[in-house]
Write a protein that holds these residues in place. Structure first.
Motif, PDB file in Angstrom:
ATOM      1  N   ALA A   1       0.847  -1.187   0.000  1.00 34.69           N
ATOM      2  CA  ALA A   1       0.000   0.000   0.000  1.00 34.69           C
ATOM      3  C   ALA A   1       0.881   1.236   0.000  1.00 34.69           C
ATOM      4  O   ALA A   1       2.063   1.162   0.333  1.00 34.69           O
ATOM      5  CB  ALA A   1      -0.901   0.012   1.231  1.00 34.69           C
ATOM      6  N   HIS A   2       0.301   2.374  -0.347  1.00 32.03           N
ATOM      7  CA  HIS A   2       1.033   3.641  -0.217  1.00 32.03           C
ATOM      8  C   HIS A   2       1.318   3.929   1.254  1.00 32.03           C
ATOM      9  O   HIS A   2       2.340   4.507   1.596  1.00 32.03           O
ATOM     10  CB  HIS A   2       0.245   4.799  -0.818  1.00 32.03           C
TER      11      HIS A   2
ATOM     12  N   ALA B   1       6.008   3.002  -4.590  1.00 32.90           N
ATOM     13  CA  ALA B   1       5.655   2.898  -6.012  1.00 32.90           C
ATOM     14  C   ALA B   1       4.429   2.021  -6.234  1.00 32.90           C
ATOM     15  O   ALA B   1       4.162   1.603  -7.364  1.00 32.90           O
ATOM     16  CB  ALA B   1       6.840   2.346  -6.796  1.00 32.90           C
ATOM     17  N   TYR B   2       3.661   1.757  -5.189  1.00 36.15           N
ATOM     18  CA  TYR B   2       2.480   0.900  -5.294  1.00 36.15           C
ATOM     19  C   TYR B   2       1.500   1.430  -6.349  1.00 36.15           C
ATOM     20  O   TYR B   2       1.208   2.623  -6.393  1.00 36.15           O
ATOM     21  CB  TYR B   2       1.773   0.810  -3.937  1.00 36.15           C
TER      22      TYR B   2
END
Length: 126
Positions: free
Chosen positions: A13-14, A59-60
Motif C-alpha cells: 500500500a502507499h 511505487a504501489y
C-alpha cells in the motif's frame, strides 16, 4: 505434518498504517506488531482467522479489476470475507472507507475495493 505453513497474507500500500486501520475496523482484528513501514494484524486470541500484514510501497500501483487493457496492473489476489448479513456488512465496509465495485458478478457476493484499491469480496453462505 508439513514443516511449513502459511502464516500471513501481506498487502502492499502507499501507507501501511492507513490500510491496516481499515482492516482493523472491518475485521475487528488487533495490532500484533508494527514498524514505521509495516503493520501486522490478526484476530483476537482464540477466535481463529488469518493474519494480515501491510507494507508501505512508495511505487504501489492499485490493480485494475476486472482487467480491461493488456497494460493494466493485474489483480494478484483478493480476500474473501464471510459475513452474516451481506447488505449491512457491505454498508459498513463502505462507511469504513471501501468502495463498491461497479461490476458485481454474483448475487450472494459483493466485490469492493479497500482504500488502497485491493479488491475484496464479502460473501454470505446460503
Amino acid at each position: 505434518m508439513s514443516p511449513t505453513r502459511l502464516s500471513t497474507v501481506v498487502l502492499d500500500a502507499h501507507d501501511a498504517h492507513e490500510l491496516a486501520g481499515f482492516y482493523l475496523r472491518l475485521l475487528g482484528y488487533e495490532v500484533r506488531a508494527e514498524e514505521p513501514h509495516w503493520v501486522l494484524i490478526g484476530p483476537p486470541p482464540g477466535t481463529g482467522g488469518t493474519s494480515l500484514a501491510f507494507e508501505t510501497e512508495p511505487a504501489y500501483v492499485p490493480p485494475v479489476w476486472p482487467g480491461r487493457d493488456p497494460g493494466d496492473q493485474q489483480m494478484m489476489l483478493h480476500l474473501d470475507i464471510q459475513v452474516d448479513d451481506l447488505g449491512s456488512e457491505t454498508a459498513r465496509a463502505v462507511a469504513e472507507g471501501a468502495r463498491l465495485a461497479e461490476y458485481q458478478p454474483q448475487d450472494d457476493v459483493r466485490v469492493l475495493f479497500d482504500p488502497s484499491g485491493h479488491p475484496f469480496c464479502l460473501w454470505q453462505a446460503q
